[in-house]
Write a protein that holds these residues in place. Structure first.
Motif, mmCIF file in Angstrom:
data_model
loop_
_atom_site.group_PDB
_atom_site.id
_atom_site.type_symbol
_atom_site.label_atom_id
_atom_site.label_comp_id
_atom_site.label_asym_id
_atom_site.label_seq_id
_atom_site.Cartn_x
_atom_site.Cartn_y
_atom_site.Cartn_z
ATOM 1 N N GLY A 116 9.866 6.484 9.246
ATOM 2 C CA GLY A 116 9.081 6.296 8.210
ATOM 3 C C GLY A 116 10.054 5.011 7.200
ATOM 4 O O GLY A 116 9.518 4.504 6.549
ATOM 5 N N VAL A 171 -1.264 6.433 7.795
ATOM 6 C CA VAL A 171 -1.023 7.702 7.040
ATOM 7 C C VAL A 171 -2.043 8.660 7.595
ATOM 8 O O VAL A 171 -1.683 9.957 7.826
ATOM 9 C CB VAL A 171 -1.092 7.536 5.572
ATOM 10 C CG1 VAL A 171 -1.002 8.661 4.997
ATOM 11 C CG2 VAL A 171 0.288 6.561 5.282
ATOM 12 N N LEU A 195 8.772 -0.920 -0.249
ATOM 13 C CA LEU A 195 8.914 0.600 -0.301
ATOM 14 C C LEU A 195 10.301 0.654 -0.105
ATOM 15 O O LEU A 195 11.027 1.707 -0.790
ATOM 16 C CB LEU A 195 8.037 1.168 0.945
ATOM 17 C CG LEU A 195 8.610 2.632 1.341
ATOM 18 C CD1 LEU A 195 8.849 3.615 0.254
ATOM 19 C CD2 LEU A 195 7.767 3.012 2.631
ATOM 20 N N GLY A 249 -0.484 0.942 7.186
ATOM 21 C CA GLY A 249 -0.726 1.371 5.960
ATOM 22 C C GLY A 249 -1.252 2.822 5.912
ATOM 23 O O GLY A 249 -0.982 3.788 6.543
ATOM 24 N N HIS A 257 0.889 -1.147 0.156
ATOM 25 C CA HIS A 257 -0.017 0.083 -0.146
ATOM 26 C C HIS A 257 0.908 1.170 0.163
ATOM 27 O O HIS A 257 0.418 2.283 -0.457
ATOM 28 C CB HIS A 257 -0.820 0.125 1.085
ATOM 29 C CG HIS A 257 -2.167 -0.469 0.883
ATOM 30 N ND1 HIS A 257 -3.279 -0.907 1.744
ATOM 31 C CD2 HIS A 257 -2.934 -0.099 -0.282
ATOM 32 C CE1 HIS A 257 -4.357 -1.181 1.114
ATOM 33 N NE2 HIS A 257 -4.260 -0.602 -0.241
ATOM 34 N N GLU A 258 1.895 1.134 0.766
ATOM 35 C CA GLU A 258 2.720 2.459 0.886
ATOM 36 C C GLU A 258 3.042 2.738 -0.494
ATOM 37 O O GLU A 258 3.236 4.017 -0.670
ATOM 38 C CB GLU A 258 3.869 2.281 1.601
ATOM 39 C CG GLU A 258 3.781 1.994 3.232
ATOM 40 C CD GLU A 258 3.415 0.603 3.533
ATOM 41 O OE1 GLU A 258 3.415 -0.183 2.870
ATOM 42 O OE2 GLU A 258 3.418 0.183 4.656
ATOM 43 N N ARG A 265 9.851 -3.616 9.772
ATOM 44 C CA ARG A 265 9.383 -3.303 8.446
ATOM 45 C C ARG A 265 9.027 -4.400 7.582
ATOM 46 O O ARG A 265 8.217 -4.270 6.647
ATOM 47 C CB ARG A 265 10.351 -2.332 7.802
ATOM 48 C CG ARG A 265 10.204 -1.856 6.367
ATOM 49 C CD ARG A 265 11.420 -1.221 6.103
ATOM 50 N NE ARG A 265 12.465 -2.121 5.860
ATOM 51 C CZ ARG A 265 13.804 -1.552 5.830
ATOM 52 N NH1 ARG A 265 14.265 -0.450 6.577
ATOM 53 N NH2 ARG A 265 14.687 -2.687 5.727
ATOM 54 N N GLN A 271 6.977 2.832 8.937
ATOM 55 C CA GLN A 271 5.610 3.471 9.360
ATOM 56 C C GLN A 271 5.537 4.897 8.663
ATOM 57 O O GLN A 271 6.056 5.701 9.102
ATOM 58 C CB GLN A 271 5.473 3.669 10.933
ATOM 59 C CG GLN A 271 5.727 2.329 11.773
ATOM 60 C CD GLN A 271 5.019 1.533 11.409
ATOM 61 O OE1 GLN A 271 3.549 1.258 11.283
ATOM 62 N NE2 GLN A 271 5.625 0.000 11.372
ATOM 63 N N LEU A 272 4.836 4.659 7.774
ATOM 64 C CA LEU A 272 4.807 6.142 6.648
ATOM 65 C C LEU A 272 3.904 7.098 7.476
ATOM 66 O O LEU A 272 2.682 7.179 7.369
ATOM 67 C CB LEU A 272 3.926 5.530 5.568
ATOM 68 C CG LEU A 272 4.044 6.575 4.255
ATOM 69 C CD1 LEU A 272 5.618 6.553 4.076
ATOM 70 C CD2 LEU A 272 3.340 5.941 3.291
#
Lengths: 269, 338
Positions: free
Chosen positions: B67, B132, B9, B128, A72-73, B208, B72-73
């Motif tokens: 992040g 955010v 990511l 996710g 999702h990121e 992560r 952890q965005l």
């Protein structure tokens, strides 16, 4: 417009951060048609929807399609990039000044029983209702709509029975974007906007969708009402400038206690 | 690109530890020395650009802890900048506390806010997109609150009177800001370098990659995510003080707004989230790009061009280099070595 977002998220589980910016583009399409060609915003709304359908299709096919399997990121970041591009090309093309599309209809107001109503708002509300109804019919009464719901429900299962999932995704994204474009055209005569409006629109529609429940049409509609009620109450009991606080607090509470939303199906995105 | 769109990511590669290779160690030392000597030959405009490069690299590095390493965005880091900046500015104007100390208080308050957000987010298991949104919502709540508190200047914000007194974090010479920003960047990088090799950093990377597996192995993922959030928000809060006293003004929209959060995260993402040098590389790529487009196109209404470029870069990185530029560069360099 929350309806468009809910469709995209519901079917594809992709978070469209560029949502508000797409809406702003819908507004600019309307504005261009109105100011250059003299088309009334309420007539231009079909064109705005069509233009945004194409834009949505292109973004989906060219970009989103490639990260569907990514976490999702990645999708969030991708859409953030698209949002930056859309917002700032609007800034380059139209400048930072607030714009407004004029409609001869919008100036009128009528008495509706005891209340005094803008014709423009009335039309916007009516068309929004009609669009939601049309979308509902599309999702529940047509073959493509059924496939779309099937894909949302169980992508693998839909694949097994021979659904062209990619086509479904493309149409969902396109239709979602078209809804947004139509919403933009409807709002254009009511609210003045500027390119930076896109961001706050995105955030507002996320509020609505999260509160109502991801992937639920009814939820999007109820969420929209709830958010505006919360904001009006906030404006009355606190002060007008604090009204957004009410909707953000509501959002935080919903996120914590019912992340699937009030009408969500309980699955975690 | 085989590991293109499908991979995570941030890097799943084995950690690249440049510091473990003496040649690179000397290279880093040389780079620092060059940066130390550079202001002597730079024009004042170039000094400004470098200040921004260092400052955003610092913020990016701070974000990187939670992040990048922990995955952890957070898209609400502007809130910490705002809290840090406002705290130091208020302490300085009301209690005449020097911002050199106010900076730490601001960082501490930012860390408290970070702990609250982290506690709620991690305790309630938001992941996710939901995480955010939670961070965005908190930053927006802060922005709206501050815009409405008259004691904090309301929507207009605060202005800091220029005294040119170094004790007040104000310098006649822009080069002083250069060295402060450089020091901040090196400090944050030092902190991250220390953490990276300890159990803490390794746990974060593991969280992560696969949080469920970590928990199954008995790692207290909540505790480590909280620690990452606190370290990250403290550093970001310290950065807020620099931001406020470098610009002499604080406005709720620019200190707490989503655009600042985007500026913070985009550099480490482009440079390589979860790598030590990623945020710095990202800032060296993006900041001059932004300044260049601002400069060459001037004030003729082409204001958004650098953001279009950022958007294009972000899309390109997601599609082609999901681990960011630094891991790619490191791979290329290593291949040449071999």
């Amino acid at each position: 417009m929350a309806v468009g977002l809910t469709l995209i998220f519901g079917v594809m589980r992709v978070v469209n951060f560029a949502h508000g910016d797409m809406m702003v583009w819908g507004m600019y399409v309307t504005f261009l048609l109105a100011s250059r060609a003299g088309v009334d915003p309420y007539v231009a709304f079909g064109a705005a929807a069509a233009a945004l359908f194409v834009l949505g299709l292109v973004v989906q096919r060219g970009l989103v399609d490639r990260v569907l399997d990514a976490p999702h990121e990645m999708q969030i970041l991708l859409m953030l990039g698209v949002a930056l591009i859309l917002e700032n090309t609007a800034l380059l093309a139209f400048g930072p000044e607030p714009t407004r599309a004029r409609s001869t209809l919008a100036a009128a107001t009528i008495w509706l029983g005891p209340v005094f109503v803008d014709v423009a708002r009335l039309i916007a509300f009516g068309v929004a209702l009609a669009l939601t109804a049309a979308l509902w019919l599309f999702l529940f009464r047509t073959e493509l709509g059924r496939l779309m719901r099937a894909t949302a429900d169980n992508t693998f299962g839909a694949l097994v029975i021979g659904t062209d999932v990619r086509r479904v995704y493309a149409v969902a994204f396109g239709v979602g974007a078209a809804c947004v474009g139509a919403a933009g055209a409807l709002v254009a005569p009511i609210l003045p906007w500027e390119p930076a409006t896109g961001l706050s629109l995105s955030v507002a529609s996320f509020n609505i969708v999260i509160i109502g429940g991801m992937g639920s049409l009814l939820g999007a509609f109820v969420g929209g009402l709830l958010v505006s009620v919360a904001e009006s109450l906030g404006a009355v009991f606190l002060q007008p400038s604090l009204k957004e606080l009410a909707s953000f607090s509501l959002l935080i509470l919903i996120l914590l206690f019912r992340p699937a939303g009030l009408f969500g199906n309980g699955r975690d995105g | 690109m085989p590991n293109g769109a499908g991979s995570r990511l941030v890097s799943g590669h084995p950690p690249i530890a440049p510091a473990s290779r003496p040649a690179l160690q000397y290279l880093a030392l040389a780079a620092v020395l060059v940066l130390l000597a550079l202001p002597a030959v730079l024009t004042s405009y170039a000094v400004t650009v470098f200040i921004l490069i260092f400052f955003y690299a610092f913020l990016g590095q701070a974000w990187n802890v939670v992040g990048g390493y922990a995955g952890q965005l957070s898209m609400g880091h502007a809130a910490f900048v705002g809290v840090g900046g406002y705290t130091a500015a208020m302490l300085s104007s009301e209690l005449h506390l020097t911002p050199w100390l106010g900076m730490l208080v601001g960082g501490a308050l930012a860390a408290v806010l970070g702990a609250v957000i982290g506690y709620l987010g991690f305790r309630f298991g938001l992941r996710g997109f939901y995480f955010v949104l939670l961070t965005v919502a908190f930053a927006e709540v802060c922005r709206i609150l501050v815009s409405n508190i008259d004691a904090l200047g309301g929507a207009i914000g605060l202005y800091i009177t220029f005294t040119g007194d170094p004790r007040q974090f104000q310098f006649q010479d822009a080069r002083a800001y250069y060295y402060v920003a450089l020091a901040l960047m090196l400090l944050a990088t030092g902190v991250v370098a220390l953490l990276e090799r300890r159990r803490f950093g390794i746990y974060l990377g593991a969280i992560r990659e696969d949080e469920g597996a970590c928990e199954a192995l008995g790692v207290d993922t909540f505790k480590y995510k909280m620690l990452a959030m606190i370290v990250s928000s403290f550093l970001t809060g310290v950065g807020g003080t620099f931001y406020a006293f470098y610009l002499f003004s604080l406005q709720p929209n620019s200190m707490f707004g989503i655009p600042l959060s985007v500026e913070i995260i985009i550099r480490p993402i482009v440079g390589g989230a979860g790598t030590l040098l990623g945020p710095i590389l990202g800032s060296f790529i993006l900041t001059p790009l932004g300044e260049l487009s601002r400069l060459s196109l001037g004030h003729g209404g082409y204001h958004g061009l650098h953001l279009v470029a950022y958007g294009v870069l972000l899309v390109a990185v997601v599609l082609f280099l999901p681990q960011g530029a630094y891991p790619y560069l490191a791979r290329v360099l290593r291949r040449r070595d071999a």
